[in-house]
Scaffold this motif. Structure first.
Motif, PDB file in Angstrom:
ATOM      1  N   UNK A  23      -7.082   0.481   0.126  1.00  0.00           N
ATOM      2  CA  UNK A  23      -8.073  -0.597   0.164  1.00  0.00           C
ATOM      3  C   UNK A  23      -8.982  -0.452  -1.051  1.00  0.00           C
ATOM      4  N   UNK A  24      -8.625  -1.155  -2.115  1.00  0.00           N
ATOM      5  CA  UNK A  24      -9.312  -1.005  -3.402  1.00  0.00           C
ATOM      6  C   UNK A  24      -9.892  -2.333  -3.857  1.00  0.00           C
ATOM      7  N   UNK A  56      -3.450  -2.455 -12.103  1.00  0.00           N
ATOM      8  CA  UNK A  56      -3.664  -1.078 -12.557  1.00  0.00           C
ATOM      9  C   UNK A  56      -4.031  -0.178 -11.384  1.00  0.00           C
ATOM     10  N   UNK A  57      -4.916  -0.665 -10.508  1.00  0.00           N
ATOM     11  CA  UNK A  57      -5.320   0.120  -9.345  1.00  0.00           C
ATOM     12  C   UNK A  57      -4.132   0.375  -8.422  1.00  0.00           C
ATOM     13  N   UNK A  58      -3.325  -0.671  -8.184  1.00  0.00           N
ATOM     14  CA  UNK A  58      -2.162  -0.519  -7.301  1.00  0.00           C
ATOM     15  C   UNK A  58      -1.155   0.463  -7.889  1.00  0.00           C
ATOM     16  N   UNK A  59      -0.900   0.353  -9.178  1.00  0.00           N
ATOM     17  CA  UNK A  59       0.079   1.227  -9.829  1.00  0.00           C
ATOM     18  C   UNK A  59      -0.390   2.677  -9.813  1.00  0.00           C
ATOM     19  N   UNK A  60      -1.632   2.917 -10.209  1.00  0.00           N
ATOM     20  CA  UNK A  60      -2.129   4.291 -10.282  1.00  0.00           C
ATOM     21  C   UNK A  60      -2.230   4.929  -8.898  1.00  0.00           C
ATOM     22  N   UNK A  61      -2.643   4.133  -7.908  1.00  0.00           N
ATOM     23  CA  UNK A  61      -2.741   4.669  -6.550  1.00  0.00           C
ATOM     24  C   UNK A  61      -1.372   5.069  -6.021  1.00  0.00           C
ATOM     25  N   UNK A  62      -0.379   4.234  -6.277  1.00  0.00           N
ATOM     26  CA  UNK A  62       0.969   4.554  -5.820  1.00  0.00           C
ATOM     27  C   UNK A  62       1.490   5.809  -6.490  1.00  0.00           C
TER      28      UNK A  62
END
Length: 282
Positions: A259-260, A269-275
């Motif tokens: 949840x970002x 970018x947030x989705x990629x780095x979190x994954x």
């Protein structure tokens, strides 16, 4: 085994079908639907929107991890930051409280239609003039109506506790679940909320065993009692190895949803780095 999902509330500058497509591109198995403006604000979410959502799910083969009905900012023409939860299920005004109950039922309808396991719901804040004892009466009455509706549709309701809300920690949400005494009521456990309240997120998970309907993930700078600002995992101080070990220890095999919403300017970018940071734990 835990599967990773990503909430569309990071993609508020994108239409819902596009948000789902982008989330799928980053490798997630699930998607959480923001039950609010600009995605699924239920007074405006019509059959065409529902069809577009189902088509996007079919195209991406993503499952819905949760319908997030915590906020209703679409209720306001210009929502003030302090009113994101209002009207809530503990609002003193009967008409406003009933509006929120019906809004939550529409979220349950969407969960049922899309085979989502749960809807999450925040209690809201006890506002001036509504003492906590009265607020808890409103909460119980609201939950009676909401849970009756959810049980008929095979959907669970997870209370998401948060500091400064009526229900703000693990102990309080477990007491509520025990008091209500219905299997359809559980916890949407946000590890960051546990941390900023002063709890150890891994211990909160263990205490909540058997009651977790979903999990929200984000990092927090400062760890326990850190600042409540959602960060990409790896940019704060939470111990995600311990968090995933705790989920494994209790046999949780549902979704853990990133949840970002704090990254609307760079959600990909947030989705990629979190994954990249968390996929090794799953």
């Amino acid at each position: 085994m835990v599967d990773l999902a990503f909430s569309t509330n990071a993609y508020t500058r994108h239409a819902l079908p596009e948000a789902i497509d982008r989330i799928a591109d980053h490798g997630y198995a699930g998607v959480e639907i923001l039950g609010d403006k600009p995605h699924a604000y239920f007074p405006n979410f019509d059959d065409a929107d529902e069809g577009d959502l189902i088509a996007a799910l079919d195209d991406t083969e993503l499952q819905i991890s949760n319908v997030n009905a915590n906020t209703a900012t679409g209720y306001y023409d210009d929502a003030p930051p302090s009113s994101f939860f209002d009207p809530s299920v503990i609002t003193a005004d009967d008409d406003d409280r009933e509006w929120r109950i019906e809004y939550t039922k529409r979220a349950i309808d969407l969960a049922s239609i899309t085979s989502a396991p749960a809807v999450c719901l925040a209690t809201g804040r006890p506002l001036p003039g509504t003492p906590p004892e009265r607020a808890h009466e409103y909460l119980r009455d609201s939950l009676d109506s909401i849970l009756d509706y959810a049980e008929d549709r095979g959907v669970s309701v997870g209370i998401e506790y948060e500091p400064e809300l009526l229900v703000e920690c693990t102990e309080e949400v477990l007491a509520l679940i025990d008091d209500v005494g219905r299997d359809s009521l559980g916890i949407n456990l946000d590890v960051g909320h546990a941390a900023v309240y002063g709890e150890d997120p891994a211990e909160a998970i263990r205490q909540s065993a058997g009651h977790i309907t979903g999990v929200h993930l984000e990092d927090i700078v400062g760890g326990v009692r850190g600042k409540h600002y959602h960060r990409i995992p790896g940019e704060g101080d939470l111990d995600f190895r311990a968090i995933f070990d705790a989920l494994d220890d209790i046999g949780y095999d549902g979704f853990a949803t990133l949840e970002l919403y704090t990254y609307p300017d760079r959600p990909d970018e947030a989705a990629r780095e979190a994954y990249e940071e968390l996929s090794a734990y799953c």
